[in-house]
Structure formats: structure tokens, C-alpha cells
Write a protein that holds these residues in place. Structure first.
Motif, PDB file in Angstrom:
ATOM      1  N   SER A  27     -10.911  17.147  -3.415  1.00 26.29           N
ATOM      2  CA  SER A  27     -12.581  17.292  -3.219  1.00 26.29           C
ATOM      3  C   SER A  27     -12.206  15.136  -3.577  1.00 26.29           C
ATOM      4  CB  SER A  27     -13.288  17.577  -4.075  1.00 26.29           C
ATOM      5  OG  SER A  27     -13.155  18.050  -5.397  1.00 26.29           O
ATOM      6  N   PRO A  28     -13.735  14.508  -3.548  1.00 24.91           N
ATOM      7  CA  PRO A  28     -13.635  13.233  -3.953  1.00 24.91           C
ATOM      8  C   PRO A  28     -13.196  13.451  -5.535  1.00 24.91           C
ATOM      9  CG  PRO A  28     -15.241  13.571  -2.690  1.00 24.91           C
ATOM     10  CD  PRO A  28     -14.614  14.604  -2.842  1.00 24.91           C
ATOM     11  N   GLY A  29     -14.649  14.569  -6.021  1.00 24.15           N
ATOM     12  CA  GLY A  29     -14.621  14.247  -6.759  1.00 24.15           C
ATOM     13  C   GLY A  29     -12.960  14.873  -8.248  1.00 24.15           C
ATOM     14  N   TYR A  30     -12.269  15.788  -6.807  1.00 26.00           N
ATOM     15  CA  TYR A  30     -11.003  15.529  -8.071  1.00 26.00           C
ATOM     16  C   TYR A  30      -9.887  14.527  -8.204  1.00 26.00           C
ATOM     17  CZ  TYR A  30      -6.769  18.306  -8.717  1.00 26.00           C
ATOM     18  OH  TYR A  30      -5.535  18.969  -8.985  1.00 26.00           O
ATOM     19  N   VAL A  31     -10.506  14.010  -6.704  1.00 24.40           N
ATOM     20  CA  VAL A  31      -9.110  12.713  -7.060  1.00 24.40           C
ATOM     21  C   VAL A  31     -10.282  11.454  -8.350  1.00 24.40           C
ATOM     22  CG1 VAL A  31      -8.861  10.247  -5.918  1.00 24.40           C
ATOM     23  CG2 VAL A  31      -8.972  12.600  -4.784  1.00 24.40           C
ATOM     24  N   LEU A  88      -5.396  -3.139  -9.049  1.00 22.26           N
ATOM     25  CA  LEU A  88      -5.216  -1.799  -8.324  1.00 22.26           C
ATOM     26  C   LEU A  88      -6.327  -1.096  -7.542  1.00 22.26           C
ATOM     27  CD1 LEU A  88      -2.062   0.524  -9.708  1.00 22.26           C
ATOM     28  CD2 LEU A  88      -1.375  -1.564  -8.579  1.00 22.26           C
ATOM     29  N   VAL A  89      -5.742  -1.143  -6.132  1.00 24.14           N
ATOM     30  CA  VAL A  89      -7.598  -0.456  -5.240  1.00 24.14           C
ATOM     31  C   VAL A  89      -7.547   0.933  -4.993  1.00 24.14           C
ATOM     32  CG1 VAL A  89      -8.781  -0.771  -4.124  1.00 24.14           C
ATOM     33  CG2 VAL A  89      -8.595  -2.598  -5.166  1.00 24.14           C
ATOM     34  N   LEU A  90      -7.396   1.934  -4.885  1.00 27.41           N
ATOM     35  CA  LEU A  90      -7.141   3.168  -5.184  1.00 27.41           C
ATOM     36  C   LEU A  90      -9.070   3.826  -3.603  1.00 27.41           C
ATOM     37  CD1 LEU A  90      -6.493   6.833  -6.624  1.00 27.41           C
ATOM     38  CD2 LEU A  90      -8.280   6.289  -4.906  1.00 27.41           C
ATOM     39  N   THR A  91      -8.420   4.226  -2.840  1.00 30.48           N
ATOM     40  CA  THR A  91      -9.390   4.287  -1.367  1.00 30.48           C
ATOM     41  C   THR A  91      -8.970   5.437  -0.622  1.00 30.48           C
ATOM     42  OG1 THR A  91      -8.171   2.686   0.123  1.00 30.48           O
ATOM     43  CG2 THR A  91      -9.875   1.788  -1.296  1.00 30.48           C
ATOM     44  N   TYR A  92     -10.554   6.206  -0.311  1.00 34.10           N
ATOM     45  CA  TYR A  92     -10.197   7.523   0.165  1.00 34.10           C
ATOM     46  C   TYR A  92     -11.452   6.947   0.960  1.00 34.10           C
ATOM     47  CZ  TYR A  92     -13.657   9.123  -3.746  1.00 34.10           C
ATOM     48  OH  TYR A  92     -14.304   9.137  -4.230  1.00 34.10           O
ATOM     49  N   ASP A  93     -11.833   8.009   2.187  1.00 40.94           N
ATOM     50  CA  ASP A  93     -12.400   8.629   3.275  1.00 40.94           C
ATOM     51  C   ASP A  93     -14.201   7.985   2.698  1.00 40.94           C
ATOM     52  OD1 ASP A  93     -13.575   8.384   5.986  1.00 40.94           O
ATOM     53  OD2 ASP A  93     -13.343  10.602   6.156  1.00 40.94           O
ATOM     54  N   PRO A  94     -14.659   7.175   2.993  1.00 45.97           N
ATOM     55  CA  PRO A  94     -16.418   6.894   1.906  1.00 45.97           C
ATOM     56  C   PRO A  94     -16.857   7.863   2.604  1.00 45.97           C
ATOM     57  CG  PRO A  94     -15.031   4.905   4.068  1.00 45.97           C
ATOM     58  CD  PRO A  94     -14.648   5.734   4.002  1.00 45.97           C
ATOM     59  N   GLY A 114       0.837  -1.245  -0.356  1.00 47.63           N
ATOM     60  CA  GLY A 114      -0.282   0.030  -0.267  1.00 47.63           C
ATOM     61  C   GLY A 114       1.081   1.320   0.107  1.00 47.63           C
ATOM     62  N   PHE A 115       0.319   1.747  -1.366  1.00 45.88           N
ATOM     63  CA  PHE A 115       1.271   3.373  -0.947  1.00 45.88           C
ATOM     64  C   PHE A 115       0.457   4.586  -1.112  1.00 45.88           C
ATOM     65  CE2 PHE A 115       4.360   2.160  -4.465  1.00 45.88           C
ATOM     66  CZ  PHE A 115       4.613   1.712  -4.140  1.00 45.88           C
ATOM     67  N   THR A 116       0.817   5.241   0.264  1.00 45.70           N
ATOM     68  CA  THR A 116      -0.186   6.743   0.977  1.00 45.70           C
ATOM     69  C   THR A 116       0.111   7.791  -0.068  1.00 45.70           C
ATOM     70  OG1 THR A 116      -0.582   5.293   2.670  1.00 45.70           O
ATOM     71  CG2 THR A 116      -1.258   8.024   2.370  1.00 45.70           C
ATOM     72  N   LEU A 117      -0.817   8.369  -0.273  1.00 48.46           N
ATOM     73  CA  LEU A 117      -0.030   9.671  -1.569  1.00 48.46           C
ATOM     74  C   LEU A 117      -0.906  10.877  -0.645  1.00 48.46           C
ATOM     75  CD1 LEU A 117       0.245  10.838  -3.726  1.00 48.46           C
ATOM     76  CD2 LEU A 117      -2.352  11.210  -4.906  1.00 48.46           C
ATOM     77  N   ARG A 118      -0.500  11.577  -0.480  1.00 52.83           N
ATOM     78  CA  ARG A 118      -0.648  12.843   0.800  1.00 52.83           C
ATOM     79  C   ARG A 118      -0.520  14.596   0.444  1.00 52.83           C
ATOM     80  NH1 ARG A 118      -0.644  10.312   6.421  1.00 52.83           N
ATOM     81  NH2 ARG A 118       0.864   8.950   5.496  1.00 52.83           N
ATOM     82  N   ARG A 152      -6.907  14.356   2.751  1.00 54.98           N
ATOM     83  CA  ARG A 152      -5.388  15.240   2.932  1.00 54.98           C
ATOM     84  C   ARG A 152      -5.031  13.927   2.307  1.00 54.98           C
ATOM     85  NH1 ARG A 152      -4.702  19.828   2.932  1.00 54.98           N
ATOM     86  NH2 ARG A 152      -2.348  18.879   3.658  1.00 54.98           N
ATOM     87  N   GLU A 153      -5.657  12.798   2.117  1.00 47.82           N
ATOM     88  CA  GLU A 153      -4.630  11.335   1.730  1.00 47.82           C
ATOM     89  C   GLU A 153      -5.793  10.143   0.727  1.00 47.82           C
ATOM     90  OE1 GLU A 153      -4.587   8.367   5.789  1.00 47.82           O
ATOM     91  OE2 GLU A 153      -3.227  10.079   5.008  1.00 47.82           O
ATOM     92  N   ILE A 154      -4.956   9.951   0.170  1.00 48.35           N
ATOM     93  CA  ILE A 154      -5.939   8.653  -0.402  1.00 48.35           C
ATOM     94  C   ILE A 154      -4.494   7.155  -0.588  1.00 48.35           C
ATOM     95  CG2 ILE A 154      -7.078  10.287  -1.883  1.00 48.35           C
ATOM     96  CD1 ILE A 154      -5.050   9.524  -4.346  1.00 48.35           C
ATOM     97  N   THR A 155      -5.058   6.229  -0.496  1.00 48.47           N
ATOM     98  CA  THR A 155      -4.527   4.939  -0.737  1.00 48.47           C
ATOM     99  C   THR A 155      -4.156   4.407  -1.467  1.00 48.47           C
ATOM    100  OG1 THR A 155      -4.669   4.643   1.797  1.00 48.47           O
ATOM    101  CG2 THR A 155      -3.816   3.059   0.507  1.00 48.47           C
ATOM    102  N   LEU A 156      -3.175   3.845  -2.075  1.00 46.66           N
ATOM    103  CA  LEU A 156      -3.309   2.455  -3.457  1.00 46.66           C
ATOM    104  C   LEU A 156      -3.012   1.574  -2.871  1.00 46.66           C
ATOM    105  CD1 LEU A 156      -1.418   4.869  -5.979  1.00 46.66           C
ATOM    106  CD2 LEU A 156      -3.647   4.403  -6.549  1.00 46.66           C
TER     107      LEU A 156
END
Length: 369
Positions: A234-238, A269-275, A223-227, A289-293
């Protein structure tokens, strides 16, 4: 007014202007970045491209197919044309893939005195398909195709076999689970009129422990964290930037996946962020502020080059969204660290191949689950 008063007034005005400008800058930085309006200019350097995935193409109706040939005249059609009955080819019925493998399962043959129908097998199956924490399955030898498969209606089977998985991430098969497997299989065998032949419990439990020891030493999830460096997202931006790399929306809020090249396979791959941010009344006002790959190493075939694509996706998103690639603890991941991870993964792939548990194979996905 003296020159001193004038100077103090000017200095005070400058300080006030600086405070207002600073507050405006802080406010702007706290607002999450949102998707750009349609038609806006792309980022400098062009849009990142992750992998040469085949482009989806919608079916197009050729205009030429709508043209009426010159030799066909509507007025010259016969008065009573003979109706043509449309014929539809039967849809092929896919047989379930065999669920049992001697490499990772305890298998008990079930001898039959005569063939049994698939409907009878399905009716006799136990209500739960698990023994403790391990999957339980029954297969039949199709009398027509001669292949082992999960029972299907309207089929005939001349032999059956029941099995339970030796190990998974919950641990190895133990004595209690083996005994439960015997009880459940015997009840099923009595219902269909079969005679089970169970293997030795001690030998199978020992095999389960050995397999579990191997799996524990070769399981890998990356897992890589992108900060965000400055402004939040915003979720739409991601989603906007991830979709350019081939990611599509997942089944759960705050989840996107990069599909495999073959349909029906687990995502690369799976990309996740705060649901919670994804389910907000106004997601564009939610700040991330962060997402996870993440990469499930043992579930994705080596040919998909998953780590290279994980690394490329992380770097492309970091560049496009002004982020920083880090590990779970927040430490930055330099290129040298990623190279070292890639070397270790190649050794892991080799070890899995030697054990006939290649990454992405059905056996590996079952064992490492």
C-alpha cells in the motif's frame, strides 16, 4: 458404509480443505501490505539506515530559563518601571544569484549613459523570459555592491547585460532563436535607453552546437525499479519504510524525495509510485506492485555520493519490503552490474569537472534541463 466409501469421503474432505486453504492464501497475498500499528515490533534485523543525515531537532525550551532568580522579588519591583522598547534587527535581503555565465550563455552587454533604477529595469523586461526553447535573462551591475545580479526594486545599476542559453535538453540555439534574442534584447534596450553590443551569430550558433554535442554525450539519469516478490504494497507501507531512510513527502502525489545536505539544492534521490494509488479514497486498499528510485546525475553534487545512496536505498527497501531490484525492463540488477554503473559514473563526473560543468553546479543544472 463400505471402507471404500469412507476412504473416498476422507479424501474428498481433504481436497476441499486444501482448496479452501489455497483460496485463503491467494486472497491474503492479493491484499496490499499496510503500515504496522504504532508500537508493533520492528522487522527482524533492525531498521535500515540510509545515510548519516543530520537529525532534525525541534527547538526545546529549557526549563531553567523559566525560573525566576532568587534576587528578583515581584513585590520589590519599582512602581513605574521604565518601558523597554524592543528593537528588531532588519532582516537580511538575499541577492539573487547571477543567472548568466559565458560558459553556457550568449551574452550581449548593454551600455548605459547613466545609472538606471531596478524598478525601471523590471518594468521594461519582456513578458516571457524565453527565446524559443531557451531561457532568457537580464542582469544588472549593482552600483553599490559592484556585483551582477537580477534586477531588484530600489536598487541602482550602472550597466546591464542580456543573455540566452546556448543549449539545453531541447537542443542547441539555432539561427531563428538567436534572431529572436536580438529582437527581444533590442526592444528592452530601447525601453531603458541602453546600447546593445551583440556577438557574431555564426560563432555563437557554432558554440551552441558544440556544447550540445558534449551535453548529449554526458547526460545521465538513473532509475531502479523495485518490484514486489509476493504481496503488493500500500502507499502507506511504502512511505513507512522510505521515511526510515530519510525520504520525505514530495509536492506531488506518489512522490517522495531524499533531501540534499544543503538547503535549496535539488533532492539527491526521488522515489515515485502510481499517483492514482496515492489519491485513492482509501489509499491503504490500493495495491502497488512496483516503485521507482531515480537519480538525476548531473543535478546532484558528487560529494553527496548519490549513486552509493541510490544503491543502498534500493537494497534496503528490497530487503525490508520483500522486493526485487530491477532495471526498467524488469531484469534483476546484480551487484556486478551496479559496480559497473558506479565505475562509469566516476568517469562521467571527471569529464564534467574538466569542462567546468561539475554535477550539481548551477551551470550543469541549467544545461541538463
Amino acid at each position: 458404509m463400505t471402507s471404500l466409501q469412507i476412504g473416498l469421503t476422507i479424501v474428498g474432505g481433504l481436497v476441499l480443505a486444501a482448496v479452501v486453504a489455497y483460496n485463503a492464501w491467494v486472497t491474503r497475498q492479493s491484499v496490499p501490505r499496510t503500515v504496522r500499528e504504532r508500537g508493533a515490533a520492528p522487522d527482524e534485523g533492525g531498521e535500515p539506515v540510509l545515510a548519516p543525515l543530520a537529525e532534525r531537532q525541534d527547538p526545546v525550551l529549557d526549563d531553567s530559563s523559566l525560573e525566576v532568580p532568587d534576587a528578583v522579588e515581584t513585590l520589590d519591583a519599582p512602581d513605574d518601571p521604565e518601558p523597554i522598547e524592543p528593537t528588531l534587527a532588519p532582516l537580511p535581503q538575499r541577492r539573487p544569484d547571477p543567472a548568466l555565465d559565458a560558459l553556457i550563455d550568449v551574452i550581449a552587454p548593454l551600455a548605459l549613459e547613466h545609472e538606471v533604477s531596478g524598478d525601471a529595469v523590471l518594468a521594461a523586461l519582456p513578458a516571457t523570459r524565453r527565446v524559443g526553447s531557451k531561457p532568457f535573462a537580464v542582469e544588472g551591475l549593482n552600483a553599490q555592491s559592484g556585483e551582477w545580479e537580477g534586477a531588484r526594486p530600489h536598487q541602482r545599476y550602472r550597466a546591464l547585460q542580456a543573455g540566452v542559453q546556448l543549449a539545453n535538453r531541447a537542443g542547441p540555439l539555432n539561427d531563428i532563436e538567436f534572431s529572436e534574442f536580438v529582437v527581444k534584447t533590442q526592444a528592452f534596450a530601447d525601453a531603458v535607453g541602453a546600447s546593445p553590443d551583440f556577438p557574431d551569430m555564426r560563432a555563437e550558433v557554432a558554440r551552441a552546437r558544440e556544447l550540445d554535442a558534449f551535453a548529449s554525450g554526458h547526460d545521465a539519469q538513473l532509475g531502479f525499479t523495485l518490484r514486489a516478490r509476493r504481496a503488493a504494497w500500500s502507499p502507506g507501507y511504502v512511505s513507512q519504510h522510505a521515511s526510515r531512510l530519510g525520504f520525505v513527502a514530495g509536492t506531488l502525489p506518489g512522490r517522495m524525495v531524499l533531501p540534499a545536505s544543503q538547503p535549496g539544492q535539488p533532492p539527491v534521490l526521488v522515489l515515485t509510485y502510481d499517483p492514482q494509488a496515492a489519491m485513492a479514497d482509501d489509499p491503504e486498499q490500493s495495491a502497488l506492485r512496483e516503485i521507482t528510485l531515480s537519480l538525476e546525475v548531473t543535478h546532484v553534487a558528487r560529494d553527496e555520493q548519490p549513486f552509493s545512496r541510490l544503491r543502498q536505498a534500493a537494497q534496503a527497501l528490497a530487503e525490508a519490503m520483500d522486493g526485487l531490484v530491477t532495471d526498467d525492463a524488469g531484469a534483476p540488477l546484480p551487484a556486478e552490474a551496479m559496480d559497473h554503473i558506479g565505475t562509469d559514473l566516476e568517469s562521467l563526473y571527471d569529464a564534467l569537472d574538466e569542462r567546468d560543468l561539475a554535477a550539481g553546479s548551477p551551470q550543469a543544472r541549467r544545461l541538463f534541463s
